[in-house]
Design an enzyme around this catalytic site. Structure first.
Site, mmCIF file in Angstrom:
data_model
loop_
_atom_site.group_PDB
_atom_site.id
_atom_site.type_symbol
_atom_site.label_atom_id
_atom_site.label_comp_id
_atom_site.label_asym_id
_atom_site.label_seq_id
_atom_site.Cartn_x
_atom_site.Cartn_y
_atom_site.Cartn_z
ATOM 1 N N GLU A 276 16.443 21.884 50.710
ATOM 2 C CA GLU A 276 17.210 20.655 50.931
ATOM 3 C C GLU A 276 16.368 19.656 51.721
ATOM 4 O OE1 GLU A 276 21.367 19.521 53.334
ATOM 5 O OE2 GLU A 276 20.358 21.435 53.650
ATOM 6 N N LYS A 338 25.103 16.181 46.499
ATOM 7 C CA LYS A 338 26.019 17.027 47.269
ATOM 8 C C LYS A 338 27.381 16.359 47.319
ATOM 9 C CE LYS A 338 26.269 19.607 51.604
ATOM 10 N NZ LYS A 338 25.612 19.866 52.916
ATOM 11 N N CYS A 388 23.332 23.634 50.549
ATOM 12 C CA CYS A 388 23.665 24.156 51.878
ATOM 13 C C CYS A 388 25.140 24.516 52.017
ATOM 14 C CB CYS A 388 23.228 23.150 52.941
ATOM 15 S SG CYS A 388 23.088 23.884 54.590
#
Length: 523
Positions: A276, A338, A388
């Site tokens: 990330e 995300k 994540c």
């Protein structure tokens, strides 16, 4: 609640106060941290839940039951997420007293979910005049699990340390493809309730229930819900080990970019994946030859790359994203944004900007992507990223597999890209790896993990850790990975089967109470 008939000649025993019971359950909740990774002592969780249920059953009233539950939830959360102090103080520059207060405030809030669960269970037991077995096996486990599920979505959700994660290697793991992590937490609670009945007249039935649940769970591990599709692909997962204190340091950004450029171009692979925000600059801010130079390597070696990099659609719309670069397609790239953002770290809840301003968190106010996004096709495989924190939301990942975007076939493998350097060398890293293992159990898909400091790993579709790089080292994890197709029940139904079973448990308790009441009237 008595487990033996009292002797009238015995002196009366003083009743433990609510405060005393709260201390016991707070300690029991805190000790449950050892049930999760990296410790893995999963029976402790069942004993902790049994302690909670015992104290709630002996509480004086509904209010006391709620307070006892709150103490358990407070201890559970404070011990399990104490590493948040590291991110806020060590890397976010928040003053230590405020960082400690923030961790305790989170635990205080999370305790209310358990308070509502246990207070509600005590109220139902009193209202329905439930016998001990009905309370232990039906009401208490169902209420515990239902409020864990509520915790996973209310106020955007915080499902870290959900009870089921402790059981990715216990006899309950086989249930994960059917009922998911919250179903495993419910089953663990049923076993905890049954253990309390081992001193009750129903001890034989309670013991048989524990054995049956465990035996069926072991048997389910042999079920094959998914099957191999296509040929394996070669993967290279990069771990840069960039300290969080240096990640956004302007003097070191170019060094980080060179590190990842060299790691990407060191060897070909069907899929090369970075962590990330491996690159912290927007594409338009990069040196003009940076991405073209990588694209040239991809063209020459027929490799594909997933690169963690922020994107911006406007001056006010920033995304935590990955882009996918393929051979001979330099003019366009795959994109995944995300969509489930971290409160306070990636978006600012209404009224809390003052709190976020106390920390130095770059890219702290982002825009969320679409809930359903396409997978990245590579040869015979389709790779679905998650970034994540998104790894905690199993039903959202299952929904993308059940209803893939743009008419695609479902993804055959999952990819988690993370930067856990925010949490230092703490138990957050193995906890997050355990969460990824649960996603593989639920979906029957392998999980690739490309992380900054760890845990960079490959997990197969049965939750088994196949390979892992040492934490806090620079390295590359290379392997061949087989994609899987097909649908587990959890992919098809998400949490619906678990919710149905919990509702049936509460309905069964009501029916039990009604039947007992009718029998009493008839007598």
């Amino acid at each position: 609640m008595r487990f033996r008939r009292a002797n009238p000649n015995d002196p009366p025993k003083p009743q433990r106060s609510t405060k005393g019971r709260m201390v016991i359950t707070l300690l029991a909740g805190a000790l449950c941290v050892f049930a999760f990774a990296p410790f893995g002592w999963w029976p402790l969780e069942i004993l902790g839940l049994a302690t909670l249920f015992y104290q709630v059953l002996r509480s004086a009233d509904v209010k006391s039951a709620g307070l006892i539950g709150w103490a358990f939830g407070f201890g559970w959360t404070a011990a399990g997420t104490h590493w948040l102090y590291v991110s806020m103080h060590d890397y976010g520059a928040m003053p230590a007293p405020i960082a400690v207060a923030a961790v305790l405030l989170l635990a205080w809030g999370m305790g209310f979910y358990v308070a509502l669960a246990m207070g509600g269970a005590a109220w139902l037991r009193k209202r329905w005049a439930l016998p001990l077995p009905a309370a232990n096996l039906l009401v208490l486990p169902a209420m515990w699990a239902l409020f864990e599920w509520v915790r996973a979505w209310l106020f955007t959700g915080f499902p870290w340390m959900s009870a089921g994660y402790a059981h990715n290697h216990s006899p309950l793991a086989g249930y994960a493809p059917l009922v998911g992590v919250y179903g495993l937490g419910w089953l663990a609670a049923v076993i905890a309730g049954a253990l309390l009945l081992l001193l009750h007249r129903t001890r034989v039935k309670a013991a048989a229930l524990v054995v049956a649940i465990s035996a069926i769970g072991v048997g389910l591990t042999y079920a094959q819900w998914t099957y191999p599709e296509g040929k394996p692909i070669s993967v290279r997962l990069l771990q840069g080990n960039i300290p969080q204190s240096e990640k956004f340091d302007g003097a070191r950004v170019l060094g980080t970019m060179k590190l990842y450029h060299d790691a990407i171009t060191a060897a070909p692979a069907d899929l090369i994946a970075t962590p990330e925000t491996a690159i912290v600059m927007l594409p338009q801010q990069l040196p003009p030859d940076y991405l073209p130079g990588i694209a040239q390597f991809l063209n020459q070696t027929n490799s594909n790359l997933i690169l963690g990099i922020p994107l911006a659609d406007s001056q006010s719309a920033y995304f935590n994203s990955v882009i996918g670069l393929t051979p001979r397609q330099a003019s366009s790239y795959y994109r995944y944004d995300k969509h489930h953002l971290v409160p306070f770290g990636e978006f600012i809840p209404l009224g809390f900007r003052w709190f976020v301003n106390l920390m130095s968190i770059p890219l702290g106010d982002q825009t969320s992507g679409d809930d359903i996004q396409p997978a990245f096709p590579i040869k015979d495989q389709r790779v679905l990223p998650n970034i994540c924190y998104e790894d905690l939301f199993g039903e959202e990942i299952a929904a993308q597999l059940n209803h893939p975007a743009q008419g695609q076939k479902p993804a055959t493998m999952l990819l988690n890209v993370s930067n856990l350097a925010w949490f230092g060398d703490t138990i957050a890293i193995p906890q997050h790896l355990q969460i990824s293992q649960m996603r593989t159990l639920e979906t029957g898909r392998p999980m690739l993990r490309a992380t900054n400091t760890g845990a960079t790993a490959i997990i197969d579709g049965h939750g088994k850790l196949v390979q892992q790089l040492p934490v806090n080292t620079v390295g590359t994890l290379a392997a061949n990975v087989q994609g899987m197709a097909g649908s587990t029940p959890y992919i098809l139904w998400g949490n619906k089967l678990f919710l149905l079973l919990a509702a049936l448990a509460l309905g069964g308790a009501w029916f039990w109470a009604r039947r007992a009441k009718n029998r009493a009237k008839a007598a």
